[in-house]
Design a protein around this motif. Structure first.
Motif, PDB file in Angstrom:
ATOM      1  N   PRO A   1     -60.419  -6.104  13.665  1.00 26.31           N
ATOM      2  CA  PRO A   1     -61.407  -6.676  14.586  1.00 26.31           C
ATOM      3  C   PRO A   1     -62.342  -5.650  15.230  1.00 26.31           C
ATOM      4  CG  PRO A   1     -59.252  -7.648  14.969  1.00 26.31           C
ATOM      5  CD  PRO A   1     -59.070  -6.538  13.969  1.00 26.31           C
ATOM      6  N   ILE A   2     -61.856  -4.448  15.569  1.00 26.37           N
ATOM      7  CA  ILE A   2     -62.739  -3.465  16.208  1.00 26.37           C
ATOM      8  C   ILE A   2     -63.826  -3.012  15.246  1.00 26.37           C
ATOM      9  CG2 ILE A   2     -61.268  -1.463  15.682  1.00 26.37           C
ATOM     10  CD1 ILE A   2     -63.498  -1.928  18.786  1.00 26.37           C
ATOM     11  N   HIS A   3     -63.472  -2.855  13.989  1.00 27.11           N
ATOM     12  CA  HIS A   3     -64.459  -2.411  13.012  1.00 27.11           C
ATOM     13  C   HIS A   3     -65.451  -3.536  12.709  1.00 27.11           C
ATOM     14  CE1 HIS A   3     -61.030   0.410  12.532  1.00 27.11           C
ATOM     15  NE2 HIS A   3     -62.028   1.241  12.738  1.00 27.11           N
TER      16      HIS A   3
ATOM     17  N   LYS B   1     -55.337   0.988  18.044  1.00 26.11           N
ATOM     18  CA  LYS B   1     -54.281  -0.019  18.184  1.00 26.11           C
ATOM     19  C   LYS B   1     -54.772  -1.250  18.930  1.00 26.11           C
ATOM     20  CE  LYS B   1     -51.972   1.874  22.232  1.00 26.11           C
ATOM     21  NZ  LYS B   1     -50.807   2.471  22.797  1.00 26.11           N
ATOM     22  N   SER B   2     -55.760  -1.101  19.820  1.00 28.42           N
ATOM     23  CA  SER B   2     -56.326  -2.255  20.514  1.00 28.42           C
ATOM     24  C   SER B   2     -57.645  -1.850  21.169  1.00 28.42           C
ATOM     25  CB  SER B   2     -55.354  -2.803  21.558  1.00 28.42           C
ATOM     26  OG  SER B   2     -55.163  -1.875  22.603  1.00 28.42           O
TER      27      SER B   2
ATOM     28  N   LEU C   1     -68.885  -2.865  28.538  1.00 24.44           N
ATOM     29  CA  LEU C   1     -68.018  -1.685  28.453  1.00 24.44           C
ATOM     30  C   LEU C   1     -66.952  -1.935  27.396  1.00 24.44           C
ATOM     31  CD1 LEU C   1     -67.060   1.098  29.480  1.00 24.44           C
ATOM     32  CD2 LEU C   1     -65.613  -0.133  31.101  1.00 24.44           C
ATOM     33  N   LEU C   2     -66.900  -1.053  26.427  1.00 24.57           N
ATOM     34  CA  LEU C   2     -65.909  -1.115  25.364  1.00 24.57           C
ATOM     35  C   LEU C   2     -64.880  -0.025  25.610  1.00 24.57           C
ATOM     36  CD1 LEU C   2     -64.946  -2.179  22.571  1.00 24.57           C
ATOM     37  CD2 LEU C   2     -66.438  -0.438  21.549  1.00 24.57           C
ATOM     38  N   GLU C   3     -63.620  -0.414  25.682  1.00 24.35           N
ATOM     39  CA  GLU C   3     -62.516   0.533  25.810  1.00 24.35           C
ATOM     40  C   GLU C   3     -61.672   0.408  24.557  1.00 24.35           C
ATOM     41  OE1 GLU C   3     -61.058   1.070  30.220  1.00 24.35           O
ATOM     42  OE2 GLU C   3     -61.186  -1.074  29.730  1.00 24.35           O
TER      43      GLU C   3
ATOM     44  N   VAL D   1     -61.105   5.883  24.238  1.00 23.61           N
ATOM     45  CA  VAL D   1     -62.536   6.151  24.071  1.00 23.61           C
ATOM     46  C   VAL D   1     -63.276   5.001  24.740  1.00 23.61           C
ATOM     47  CG1 VAL D   1     -64.423   6.478  22.432  1.00 23.61           C
ATOM     48  CG2 VAL D   1     -62.137   7.355  21.889  1.00 23.61           C
ATOM     49  N   LYS D   2     -64.232   5.345  25.624  1.00 30.08           N
ATOM     50  CA  LYS D   2     -64.981   4.321  26.354  1.00 30.08           C
ATOM     51  C   LYS D   2     -66.472   4.516  26.135  1.00 30.08           C
ATOM     52  CE  LYS D   2     -61.821   4.323  30.288  1.00 30.08           C
ATOM     53  NZ  LYS D   2     -61.729   4.519  31.740  1.00 30.08           N
TER      54      LYS D   2
END
Length: 171
Positions: A29-31, A49-50, A58-60, A81-82
């Motif tokens: 999902p992140i990719h 991992k999540s 804001l993406l963490e 990574v933010k």
């Protein structure tokens, strides 16, 4: 007996097809989120991992551990990574550094202005660096950081090693 054997054959064929198709259909999902926002999937390693995407953009991203990846140069990912995600850019980054010559510089932002140009722009504070988008097609493997080696953030690591051995910085 022939009916049972044909059912078994059909089941085994279906199982074989699923074993081939399912790994290809697997999307992290992140990719997918990066792709949906005009960024290449390979900006982040496989070790994610999540993640959390807040309403304000804001993406963490949470990794299994801090690690090193190789694109054109070495890149260091902290365990978190933010950055602020909007279409074609990830800015205000924290937790990402890129090796330039002998220095590790924090990556402040990543921008894809025009995907047809084939170029991605990295803001490393003191300069902007253009790289080929194709370097980031696939998420890289991420190696754990190797404590005590010169290849990893050498100046900072040497200072940490001295402190662990009882030496303190002189002021």
């Amino acid at each position: 007996m022939a009916v049972q054997q044909s059912r078994l054959t059909a089941f085994l064929m279906l199982l074989g097809i699923l074993m081939v198709v399912l790994p290809l259909a697997h999307c992290d999902p992140i990719h997918d989120l990066l792709r949906d926002n005009g960024l290449p999937a390979g900006l982040l390693p496989k070790a994610v991992k999540s993640y959390t995407l807040h309403e304000n953009g804001l993406l963490e991203v949470f990794l299994d551990r801090p690690c090193l990846a190789k694109y054109e140069d070495r890149v260091y990912f902290e365990s978190v990574v933010k950055g602020n995600l909007s279409y074609g850019e990830l800015v205000g980054l924290e937790g990402l550094s890129q090796k330039e010559l002998f220095l590790w510089l924090p990556v402040k932002g990543i921008v894809v202005d025009d995907p047809s140009s084939g170029v991605i722009l990295f803001d490393i504070g003191v300069a902007h660096k253009q790289l080929s988008l194709s370097l980031f097609d696939d998420p890289p493997d991420c190696e754990p950081k190797v404590h005590g080696t010169q290849s990893f953030r050498s100046g900072i690591l040497q200072m940490d090693d001295r402190k662990q051995k009882g030496f303190e910085d002189q002021r």
